[in-house]
Design a protein around this motif. Structure first.
Motif, PDB file in Angstrom:
ATOM      1  N   GLY A 174       0.783  -1.224   0.000  1.00  0.00           N
ATOM      2  CA  GLY A 174       0.000   0.000   0.000  1.00  0.00           C
ATOM      3  C   GLY A 174       0.816   1.276   0.000  1.00  0.00           C
ATOM      4  N   ALA A 175       2.109   1.188  -0.309  1.00  0.00           N
ATOM      5  CA  ALA A 175       2.984   2.358  -0.190  1.00  0.00           C
ATOM      6  C   ALA A 175       2.929   3.293  -1.390  1.00  0.00           C
ATOM      7  N   LEU A 176       2.457   2.805  -2.546  1.00  0.00           N
ATOM      8  CA  LEU A 176       2.483   3.614  -3.756  1.00  0.00           C
ATOM      9  C   LEU A 176       1.075   4.000  -4.188  1.00  0.00           C
ATOM     10  N   GLU A 177       0.997   5.105  -4.896  1.00  0.00           N
ATOM     11  CA  GLU A 177      -0.267   5.554  -5.466  1.00  0.00           C
ATOM     12  C   GLU A 177       0.000   6.300  -6.763  1.00  0.00           C
ATOM     13  N   VAL A 178      -1.047   6.441  -7.564  1.00  0.00           N
ATOM     14  CA  VAL A 178      -0.964   7.188  -8.812  1.00  0.00           C
ATOM     15  C   VAL A 178      -1.265   8.657  -8.527  1.00  0.00           C
ATOM     16  N   VAL A 179      -0.461   9.542  -9.078  1.00  0.00           N
ATOM     17  CA  VAL A 179      -0.642  10.973  -8.851  1.00  0.00           C
ATOM     18  C   VAL A 179      -1.956  11.434  -9.469  1.00  0.00           C
ATOM     19  N   ALA A 180      -2.480  12.542  -8.984  1.00  0.00           N
ATOM     20  CA  ALA A 180      -3.719  13.095  -9.516  1.00  0.00           C
ATOM     21  C   ALA A 180      -3.574  13.362 -11.013  1.00  0.00           C
ATOM     22  N   GLY A 181      -4.526  12.903 -11.779  1.00  0.00           N
ATOM     23  CA  GLY A 181      -4.487  13.058 -13.227  1.00  0.00           C
ATOM     24  C   GLY A 181      -3.719  11.975 -13.946  1.00  0.00           C
ATOM     25  N   GLY A 182      -3.049  11.096 -13.199  1.00  0.00           N
ATOM     26  CA  GLY A 182      -2.249  10.054 -13.828  1.00  0.00           C
ATOM     27  C   GLY A 182      -3.062   9.049 -14.602  1.00  0.00           C
ATOM     28  N   GLU A 183      -4.334   8.873 -14.197  1.00  0.00           N
ATOM     29  CA  GLU A 183      -5.170   7.887 -14.888  1.00  0.00           C
ATOM     30  C   GLU A 183      -5.364   8.246 -16.360  1.00  0.00           C
ATOM     31  N   ARG A 184      -5.365   9.518 -16.676  1.00  0.00           N
ATOM     32  CA  ARG A 184      -5.521   9.920 -18.076  1.00  0.00           C
ATOM     33  C   ARG A 184      -4.236   9.677 -18.866  1.00  0.00           C
ATOM     34  N   LEU A 185      -3.106   9.793 -18.201  1.00  0.00           N
ATOM     35  CA  LEU A 185      -1.831   9.599 -18.896  1.00  0.00           C
ATOM     36  C   LEU A 185      -1.604   8.143 -19.280  1.00  0.00           C
ATOM     37  N   VAL A 186      -2.141   7.216 -18.499  1.00  0.00           N
ATOM     38  CA  VAL A 186      -1.915   5.793 -18.786  1.00  0.00           C
ATOM     39  C   VAL A 186      -3.024   5.194 -19.644  1.00  0.00           C
ATOM     40  N   ALA A 187      -3.957   6.031 -20.106  1.00  0.00           N
ATOM     41  CA  ALA A 187      -5.126   5.510 -20.808  1.00  0.00           C
ATOM     42  C   ALA A 187      -4.890   5.283 -22.290  1.00  0.00           C
ATOM     43  N   ASP A 188      -3.814   5.838 -22.848  1.00  0.00           N
ATOM     44  CA  ASP A 188      -3.673   5.811 -24.317  1.00  0.00           C
ATOM     45  C   ASP A 188      -2.439   5.071 -24.793  1.00  0.00           C
ATOM     46  N   GLY A 189      -2.019   4.056 -24.066  1.00  0.00           N
ATOM     47  CA  GLY A 189      -0.844   3.321 -24.507  1.00  0.00           C
ATOM     48  C   GLY A 189      -0.666   2.026 -23.742  1.00  0.00           C
ATOM     49  N   ARG A 190       0.462   1.369 -23.995  1.00  0.00           N
ATOM     50  CA  ARG A 190       0.828   0.120 -23.333  1.00  0.00           C
ATOM     51  C   ARG A 190       1.778   0.460 -22.186  1.00  0.00           C
ATOM     52  N   VAL A 191       1.387   0.158 -20.977  1.00  0.00           N
ATOM     53  CA  VAL A 191       2.142   0.551 -19.791  1.00  0.00           C
ATOM     54  C   VAL A 191       3.177  -0.516 -19.444  1.00  0.00           C
TER      55      VAL A 191
END
Length: 251
Positions: A174-191
């Motif tokens: 539980g130590a990591l999280e996605v920064v605010a707005g990060g969900e949009r950055l990972v939506a258009d490619g292969r992570v």
């Protein structure tokens, strides 16, 4: 400032190979060959932590490879980011092969974040620096790729050194999280999660958990409606891992 000073010093002071110490070379041909290894392959630690994505690595963490990674990370040999990034790019391409095609948007390299304390102590962020070099190498090969540092530590974690597999999992849970707005950055490619080294796999497993917890925006339908919500299912790539993990390949 410390990072800039190291880069400038590297231009005017005598250099030695980061792998074997041979003078007049940042990385001699022999050590470069070890870093490139036999080619990227699927690797798995034992025990394998739950939630660990498919991981590809280029070389075992031993001998010259170990020295090169430590020289870059701990001793500030910043020009080594180039050959390390080249090795990581090969692992990223192998990881991308898990999707079976080259479609689906650019390769999005997500570095496993270092703590702010570690970055301050070292004077640079080694994983992010290698990831940037890898993305540049991939673009020169014609692959659309970019680095998106969307993960951060949401709480303080203990130093991982000296901890076993269970201890590392508990330390990072539980130590990591996605920064605010990060969900949009990972939506258009292969992570592809990237790191310089995998030991127990705890860091990559926790990073993957944080990304999977994100629900990217839905994919627009033909008539403007949302037809699909796609969760992030990352692959992972590292430069090196323990020799034991490198030898085990249970595809």
């Amino acid at each position: 400032m410390r990072g800039w000073w190291r880069e400038i010093a590297g231009l005017v002071l005598p250099v030695a190979c980061g792998g074997c110490g041979r003078p007049r070379s940042e990385l001699c041909p022999s050590c470069r060959a070890e870093l490139e290894g036999p080619g990227p392959r699927r690797v798995r630690p034992v025990p394998e932590p739950a939630g660990l994505p498919a991981v590809h690595a280029v070389a075992p963490y031993a001998d010259a490879v170990r020295s090169v990674l430590l020289a870059h990370k701990e001793r500030g040999a910043l020009p080594l980011a180039g050959p390390l990034g080249s090795a990581l790019a090969a692992a990223v391409e192998a990881a991308a092969g898990c999707w079976g095609d080259c479609e689906g948007g650019p390769l999005l390299l997500v570095p496993v974040p270092s703590s702010r304390r570690s970055v301050r102590a070292r004077g640079h962020d080694p994983t992010r620096r290698i990831a940037m070099a890898a993305a540049g190498r991939l673009r020169r090969r014609g692959r659309a790729a970019r680095v998106i540092p969307v993960l951060r530590q949401r709480r303080t974690v203990a130093d991982q050194a000296g901890l076993g597999a269970r201890g590392r999992l508990a330390n990072l849970a539980g130590a990591l999280e996605v920064v605010a707005g990060g969900e949009r950055l990972v939506a258009d490619g292969r992570v592809v999660l990237v790191d310089d080294l995998m030991t127990t796999g705890a860091s990559l497993a926790e990073a993957a958990r944080a990304l999977r917890a994100v629900r990217p925006p839905g994919i627009p339908g033909l008539r403007g409606g949302v037809t699909e919500t796609r969760f992030v299912q990352p692959a992972a790539a590292v430069v090196a891992c323990s020799p034991t993990s490198f030898e085990i390949n249970r595809n």
